[in-house]
Scaffold this motif. Structure first.
Motif, short mmCIF file in Angstrom:
data_model
loop_
_atom_site.label_atom_id
_atom_site.label_comp_id
_atom_site.label_asym_id
_atom_site.label_seq_id
_atom_site.Cartn_x
_atom_site.Cartn_y
_atom_site.Cartn_z
N HIS A 103 0.82 -1.22 0.00
CA HIS A 103 0.00 0.00 0.00
C HIS A 103 0.85 1.26 0.00
O HIS A 103 0.39 2.34 0.40
CB HIS A 103 -0.96 -0.02 1.19
N PRO A 229 -6.18 2.51 13.08
CA PRO A 229 -6.33 1.72 11.86
C PRO A 229 -5.23 0.67 11.69
O PRO A 229 -5.44 -0.35 11.04
CB PRO A 229 -6.27 2.77 10.75
N ASN A 232 -6.34 -2.81 12.40
CA ASN A 232 -7.08 -3.49 11.34
C ASN A 232 -6.12 -4.24 10.43
O ASN A 232 -6.40 -5.36 9.98
CB ASN A 232 -7.87 -2.48 10.50
N ALA A 300 -8.45 -4.22 2.17
CA ALA A 300 -8.67 -2.83 2.57
C ALA A 300 -8.57 -2.68 4.08
O ALA A 300 -8.99 -3.57 4.83
CB ALA A 300 -10.04 -2.35 2.10
N ASN A 301 -8.01 -1.58 4.53
CA ASN A 301 -7.88 -1.29 5.96
C ASN A 301 -9.21 -0.75 6.47
O ASN A 301 -9.45 0.46 6.50
CB ASN A 301 -6.76 -0.27 6.17
N THR A 302 -10.09 -1.67 6.85
CA THR A 302 -11.42 -1.27 7.32
C THR A 302 -11.76 -2.02 8.60
O THR A 302 -11.29 -3.14 8.84
CB THR A 302 -12.51 -1.57 6.28
N ASP A 303 -12.62 -1.40 9.41
CA ASP A 303 -13.12 -2.07 10.61
C ASP A 303 -13.91 -3.32 10.22
O ASP A 303 -13.87 -4.33 10.94
CB ASP A 303 -14.03 -1.13 11.40
N ASP A 304 -14.62 -3.26 9.11
CA ASP A 304 -15.45 -4.39 8.69
C ASP A 304 -14.58 -5.61 8.39
O ASP A 304 -14.92 -6.74 8.80
CB ASP A 304 -16.28 -4.02 7.46
N HIS A 305 -13.48 -5.42 7.67
CA HIS A 305 -12.61 -6.56 7.37
C HIS A 305 -12.03 -7.14 8.66
O HIS A 305 -11.97 -8.37 8.82
CB HIS A 305 -11.48 -6.15 6.43
N THR A 366 -17.11 -7.20 17.14
CA THR A 366 -17.84 -7.39 15.89
C THR A 366 -19.24 -6.80 15.98
O THR A 366 -19.73 -6.16 15.03
CB THR A 366 -17.90 -8.89 15.53
N VAL A 369 -19.08 -3.06 15.53
CA VAL A 369 -18.82 -2.68 14.14
C VAL A 369 -20.08 -2.87 13.30
O VAL A 369 -20.46 -2.00 12.50
CB VAL A 369 -17.64 -3.49 13.57
N GLY A 374 -18.36 1.56 15.89
CA GLY A 374 -16.92 1.50 15.89
C GLY A 374 -16.38 0.46 16.85
O GLY A 374 -17.06 0.06 17.80
#
Length: 377
Positions: A103, A229, A232, A300-305, A366, A369, A374
């Motif tokens: 990245h 982040p 993550n 991707a650097n996401t909370d969801d992942h 989880t 999120v 958050g």
């Protein structure tokens, strides 16, 4: 320092891990009894190029994919659970740097050190968001003190990858992320690791007393109370590798159980073997999904992942434990004996519960999120 010899093709990774694992296996039971890490194992991992397998080829490494690194750990776990889990701690730190490189960040210094034979020691499991310790700003860097436990592989590691809380920062409490040589003045190891399982991981306490950390060794300074982040990234890079090592532990249990009851057709054994297989396949599928969504460290650097990865980690851990439990039940009382390797593997596989995040914390994470509040609420 021992340098690495990279296999000529990536198809050699698992075969190389198997050769090393088979060589380590005769001493596993004794190390489980004594609780001593196998330092020579890490020399072999360096010499075979496995310690630098994830490092891109242009930086002197092997250019292995995230999934290939998982297969290395899985194969090691079949033979030597403690070495596999310890090696996963090093490997996940390298994987995090590969994600940064993918990245656009400069990970050259870490890559060069690992290619030259460095073994990285992580303290992230105990640090998490708020971290611990104390830091004082001084000319050219910081003076830090802390006690970090557990620190898997600290007796064989060369670089401590850690974080330190800096409560007196000008803009409020901060956390310093840094890398410090294990040989730095003020660092010592206290032998505190005495556990139910994974006894030979050498996960002792590392104590830092007034250690100087130069500015150049600090990779990130962040607020101490906000979700970073960076975590993550660590979750997405680390958890597939860590769980691959535990999958290897379960693989070994299934192989041993099926060998011990081979040829028998008792109805209850068929049922138990079927239940064991269900749990094993479920765990395999979950670990496979973790690598698939990693996209070879391109995620991707996401909370969801991170949340989805942690969910899979929890359910995989539950099924891996069930797999080994059912392996013992399948073979009967012999599996409960210290003379049977299944007993050790059952203790070892429970270590999967304690990597970030343990089940109760994971479900809260989880759930927050998913509901849009958050990771930290």
């Amino acid at each position: 320092m021992t340098t690495s010899t990279i296999p000529e093709t990536t198809t050699d990774w698992t075969a190389s891990a198997r050769r090393i694992g088979e060589n380590l296996r005769p001493g596993v039971a004794e190390r489980d009894r004594t609780g001593e890490i196998d330092a020579a194992a890490f020399d072999r991992l360096r010499e075979a190029g496995l310690a630098a397998a994830l490092v891109p080829i242009e930086f002197g490494g092997g250019g292995a994919t995230h999934r290939e690194a998982g297969e290395i750990l899985r194969e090691l776990g079949r033979h030597d659970p403690s070495t596999a889990v310890t090696f996963a701690m090093h490997s996940h730190l390298v994987a995090t740097q590969v994600w940064r490189h993918n990245h656009g960040a400069d990970a050259t210094p870490v890559f060069r050190k690992v290619a030259d034979g460095a073994i990285l020691v992580s303290t992230g499991a105990s640090d998490w968001v708020g971290s611990s310790g104390t830091a004082e700003r001084v000319d050219g860097g910081y003076r830090v003190s802390a006690r970090k436990s557990p620190a898997s592989g600290c007796e064989v590691g060369t670089v401590l990858v850690t974080s330190i809380r800096w409560d007196d920062a000008p803009d409020g409490p901060r956390v310093l992320h840094c890398a410090v040589p294990m040989a730095a003045p003020g660092i010592r190891i206290e032998k505190t690791w005495d556990t139910l399982g994974l006894r030979a991981t050498g996960s002792h306490s590392v104590v830092l007393e007034d250690v100087f950390v130069p500015d150049a060794a600090v990779s990130l300074i962040r607020p101490a109370e906000l979700w970073p982040p960076l975590l993550n990234v660590v979750i997405g890079a680390a958890m597939p590798l860590v769980m691959a090592a535990y999958l290897g532990i379960a693989d070994g249990a299934v192989e041993l159980a099926t060998a011990l009851v081979a040829g028998r057709t008792d109805p209850h054994l068929c049922q138990l073997a079927g239940e064991m297989t269900n749990a094993h396949i479920t765990a395999q599928d979950l670990v496979d999904a973790m690598f698939a969504t990693s996209d070879n460290l391109g995620f991707a650097n996401t909370d969801d992942h991170a949340a989805r990865t942690l969910s899979r980690k929890t359910v995989a851990a539950e099924n891996l434990i069930d797999t080994v439990r059912l392996a013992i039940e399948t073979v009967g009382g012999v599996g409960y004996s210290r003379t049977c390797e299944l007993e050790m593997r059952y203790r070892d596989v429970h270590g999967s519960l304690f990597h970030p995040l343990p089940r109760a914390k994971q479900t809260q994470f989880t759930g927050r999120v998913v509901l849009g509040s958050g990771p930290l609420g």
